[in-house]
Design a protein around this motif. Structure first.
Motif, mmCIF file in Angstrom:
data_model
loop_
_atom_site.group_PDB
_atom_site.id
_atom_site.type_symbol
_atom_site.label_atom_id
_atom_site.label_comp_id
_atom_site.label_asym_id
_atom_site.label_seq_id
_atom_site.Cartn_x
_atom_site.Cartn_y
_atom_site.Cartn_z
ATOM 1 N N GLN A 25 -17.094 40.473 52.634
ATOM 2 C CA GLN A 25 -17.150 40.589 54.094
ATOM 3 C C GLN A 25 -15.775 40.640 54.750
ATOM 4 O O GLN A 25 -15.641 40.401 55.958
ATOM 5 N N ARG A 82 -16.631 51.132 64.243
ATOM 6 C CA ARG A 82 -17.882 50.715 63.602
ATOM 7 C C ARG A 82 -19.026 51.552 64.177
ATOM 8 O O ARG A 82 -19.076 51.839 65.363
ATOM 9 N N GLU A 121 -14.165 46.967 51.349
ATOM 10 C CA GLU A 121 -14.633 45.633 51.740
ATOM 11 C C GLU A 121 -14.873 44.765 50.509
ATOM 12 O O GLU A 121 -15.417 45.225 49.509
ATOM 13 N N THR A 172 -9.023 38.849 64.978
ATOM 14 C CA THR A 172 -8.918 40.284 65.321
ATOM 15 C C THR A 172 -7.501 40.804 65.099
ATOM 16 O O THR A 172 -6.865 41.346 65.999
ATOM 17 N N TYR A 179 -8.238 42.610 57.238
ATOM 18 C CA TYR A 179 -8.595 42.439 58.652
ATOM 19 C C TYR A 179 -9.271 41.095 58.857
ATOM 20 O O TYR A 179 -10.320 40.816 58.268
ATOM 21 N N ASN A 180 -8.668 40.257 59.679
ATOM 22 C CA ASN A 180 -9.223 38.957 60.033
ATOM 23 C C ASN A 180 -10.079 39.144 61.283
ATOM 24 O O ASN A 180 -9.559 39.344 62.384
ATOM 25 N N GLN A 181 -11.428 39.083 61.114
ATOM 26 C CA GLN A 181 -12.315 39.357 62.230
ATOM 27 C C GLN A 181 -12.253 38.267 63.293
ATOM 28 O O GLN A 181 -12.397 38.549 64.490
ATOM 29 N N GLN A 182 -12.035 37.013 62.879
ATOM 30 C CA GLN A 182 -11.976 35.928 63.856
ATOM 31 C C GLN A 182 -10.734 36.064 64.749
ATOM 32 O O GLN A 182 -10.805 35.913 65.967
ATOM 33 N N TYR A 240 -17.906 51.296 58.680
ATOM 34 C CA TYR A 240 -16.606 51.322 59.332
ATOM 35 C C TYR A 240 -15.846 52.579 58.916
ATOM 36 O O TYR A 240 -15.969 53.043 57.767
ATOM 37 N N VAL A 257 -13.456 48.880 67.191
ATOM 38 C CA VAL A 257 -13.571 47.433 67.007
ATOM 39 C C VAL A 257 -12.655 46.699 67.973
ATOM 40 O O VAL A 257 -12.925 45.568 68.367
#
Length: 534
Positions: free
Chosen positions: A332, A297, A329, A358, A353-356, A280, A308
Motif C-alpha cells: 500500500q 488516481r 506499489e 502527502t 509516497y507518504n499518503q499521510q 494510479y 492526488v
C-alpha cells in the motif's frame, strides 16, 4: 498466569511418561489448575505428549480448545501451530465459526483469513446458522468489506434482515448502527422502494429518513463490492498522441475503449493498480531546470482522473529521451523509480509516497556496476513485499524495510526480457518473439524454463507481447501476422500449469486495441462496468 502456575508447567517435563493417560491427566489438571475449567484432560494430555515427544497432533475438532489451553499456559509454539492450522483450514463451512473464535482471542492472522473466506462465500455463509450467531460488531465488520463477492447490494441488505429477525426483540435496536454499512447508493430505485416498504423500515420514520438521506449522498470514495466488478486488463500506449485506454477481459468477451479528451486525462508515463484496486498514473512535465511528476488516481464512479494533490519536483535536469519513469506499489505504498540512461552507467532513483504526509520521500538509489548494452528494456514490478527491477542482463531487488537494493540471479538463456508479470511468489517473463519463457521463484532465487509457444500457423510476432495475470491465471497477448496481405491478428494464450502447455483462448480481440497494445506490463483492475460510458 501466576508465577505458581508457571512453575507447575516447568515441572511437567519431569513427570514420568506413563502419566499421559486420560485419568491421570484429569487428576493433574485438577491439582495444578484447580480453578481452570477450560483446561480439560484431553487437551492437557495433548500438551503433555508434546512436552515429552516434541510432536503436536492437531485436528479441526480440537484445535480451538487446544489453542485455549496453550494460551492459558503461554505455550507459544502450540498456540502458533494451532493458529497456523486454523488459517489453513478456512473453508466455506468453517469460516464463520473460526472467525468468531479468532475475534474473541485476537488471533489476527486467522481473523483476516476468515474474513477473506466469508467475503468469498458470502451468499452461502449468510444462509448458515453460524451467521445468525455473530455479534453486531462482527456483522458490521463483515458487511463493511469491499471484497464481498455479491453481484447486488440487496444481498447485503437481505443478510442484515436475516440477522435482525433471528432475534428481533434483542437486535432491532442495533439496526441504526448497522445501516451505514449498507451501500444504498448502489441499489436500483426499485430495490430502494422495496426496502423502504419493508416492515423493519416502514414502521420507523427515523430509519426511513436515514436511508433516504444516504441514497442522496454522493460519496466518490464509495467502492462497489468485489462481486459487482469485472477484472479488466488496462491497455495503453504512452508513446502515442492519443487519449484512449482499452479495457479487456477476453475470457468473458468484454472489450471497452474508453476515450477521453485531452483535458480529461493526464499525459501519463506509467500506470499501476494497487492491492486496494486503486489505479494510479504518473504525469511528467519537463521544465528548463527541473521536471515535475504528478500523481493521478482513477475515479471509477465518475470515470475520471483526479490529481492526488502532490507533485515530485526533481531539481536534476534529465534528457527525457534517456529517462524511464516507473510506478510500483508495495504494501500500500507507492514507489517512483526513474532510470537515467544518459551516460556510462545508468542510475536508478527511488522515492516513496507518504499518503499521510502527502509528500515524496527519498529512498536508496541503485547505481549499476556495468554499462547496460541495450537500454531499451527497463521495467519494475512488485512481488510480495519487494520490488524487482529488470534490465536485459540484470535483476535487482529492493527491500523497503531495509531500504536496500541487492543483486539477484538474472534470467538465464534468454536474449532479451521483453515482458514480465508477478503471480503469487513467482515472476514470469518471456522474450519479444515468445520463444523463451521463464519463471523465477522469488523465495529460492531460482529460474526454470516453461514450454514454448506452439505457434501452429507460423505466426510472426510483430509487436511486444504482454504477459497478464487474469482471474489468477497466466495469459499472454500477442500481436501477430502471417503475411502482410492478411494484416494483424491478435492472439490470447493461457498457461495451463497442470498440462504444462499454452492453450489458445481463441478470443475475438477487436482492432480497437491496436493503438493501445504496448508495454512490458499490463496491469489488471477490477472495474464496475455500469459506471463506464461506452
Amino acid at each position: 498466569m501466576t508465577s505458581l502456575e508457571q512453575s507447575h508447567v516447568e515441572c511437567l517435563k519431569w513427570l514420568p511418561a506413563d502419566i499421559c493417560s486420560t485419568s491421570a491427566s484429569r487428576m493433574i489438571a485438577t491439582i495444578v489448575f484447580p480453578t481452570t475449567e477450560g483446561l480439560y484432560a484431553g487437551m492437557f494430555e495433548e500438551i503433555l505428549s508434546y512436552i515429552y515427544s516434541g510432536t503436536l497432533h492437531v485436528s479441526l475438532d480440537k484445535v480451538q480448545p487446544l489453542y485455549q489451553a496453550a494460551d492459558l499456559l503461554q505455550l507459544d509454539y502450540v498456540r502458533d501451530t494451532c493458529s497456523s492450522y486454523m488459517a489453513m483450514n478456512v473453508e466455506r463451512s468453517t469460516c464463520v465459526d473460526l472467525y468468531k473464535f479468532a475475534d474473541v482471542f485476537s488471533v489476527d492472522s486467522v481473523r483476516k483469513a476468515c474474513l477473506r473466506g466469508i467475503a468469498r462465500h458470502f451468499t452461502e455463509v449468510v444462509s448458515s446458522q453460524d451467521f445468525c450467531s455473530l455479534s453486531v460488531n462482527q456483522l458490521t465488520e463483515i458487511i463493511s468489506h469491499d471484497a464481498l463477492d455479491v453481484e447486488e447490494e440487496t444481498t447485503v441488505w437481505e443478510a442484515v434482515v436475516r440477522w435482525v429477525q433471528h432475534s428481533r426483540e434483542d437486535r432491532m435496536h442495533h439496526l441504526p448502527s448497522i445501516l451505514p454499512y449498507i451501500r444504498f447508493s448502489l441499489l436500483t430505485s426499485d430495490d430502494m422502494a422495496a426496502i423502504l416498504e419493508h416492515s423493519l423500515i416502514r414502521d420507523d420514520p427515523g430509519i426511513s429518513k436515514f436511508i433516504r438521506t444516504e441514497v442522496r449522498k454522493d460519496n466518490p470514495d464509495l467502492k462497489s463490492r468485489l462481486g459487482m466488478t469485472t477484472e479488466m486488463v488496462l491497455m495503453y500506449n504512452p508513446t502515442w498522441r492519443h487519449h484512449d485506454i482499452f479495457l479487456m477481459n477476453p475470457r468473458e468477451e468484454k472489450y471497452i475503449n474508453c476515450s477521453y479528451s485531452e483535458e480529461d486525462i493526464p499525459r501519463f508515463t506509467d500506470i499501476t493498480v494497487t492491492s486496494d484496486n486503486d489505479i494510479y498514473v504518473l504525469e511528467t512535465k519537463e521544465a528548463v531546470n527541473d521536471h515535475q511528476v504528478s500523481l493521478f488516481r482513477y475515479n471509477n464512479k465518475q470515470n475520471m482522473w483526479e490529481q492526488v494533490g502532490v507533485s515530485l519536483i526533481c531539481k536534476e535536469h534529465y534528457d527525457f529521451k534517456f529517462l524511464k519513469q516507473l510506478l510500483v506499489e508495495v504494501d500500500q505504498i507507492l514507489y517512483y523509480l526513474a532510470v537515467d540512461r544518459n551516460g556510462g552507467r545508468p542510475l536508478l532513483q527511488t522515492r516513496k509516497y507518504n499518503q499521510q504526509a502527502t509528500q515524496w520521500l527519498e529512498c536508496s538509489s541503485l547505481q549499476f556496476d556495468e554499462t547496460i548494452k541495450n537500454r531499451g528494456s527497463f521495467f519494475a514490478l512488485s512481488c510480495g513485499s519487494h520490488i524487482y527491477f529488470f534490465t536485459n542482463e540484470t535483476l535487482h531487488r529492493y527491500d523497503p524495510g531495509q531500504d536496500q537494493w541487492s543483486k539477484r540471479t538474472p534470467p538465464m538463456d534468454i536474449a532479451k526480457v521483453c515482458t514480465a508479470v508477478a503471480m503469487g511468489t513467482e515472476i514470469f517473463c518471456t522474450d519479444r518473439n515468445f520463444t523463451q519463457t521463464l519463471v523465477y521463484d522469488t523465495e529460492s532465487d531460482c529460474w526454470q524454463k516453461l514450454p514454448g509457444w506452439p505457434n501452429p500457423e507460423n505466426f510472426v510476432v510483430n509487436h511486444h507481447p504482454s504477459l497478464i495475470v487474469l482471474e489468477n491465471q497466466l495469459h499472454i497477448l500477442l500481436t501477430c501476422t502471417v503475411d502482410l496481405q492478411e494484416g494483424i491478428v491478435y492472439l490470447v494464450y493461457v498457461y495451463d500449469r497442470s498440462a504444462d502447455a499454452w492453450i489458445d483462448l481463441k478470443a475475438n480481440v477487436p482492432d480497437d486495441i491496436r493503438c493501445c497494445a504496448y508495454g512490458p506490463c499490463c496491469p489488471v483492475a477490477r472495474i464496475y462496468l455500469p459506471y463506464l460510458t461506452y
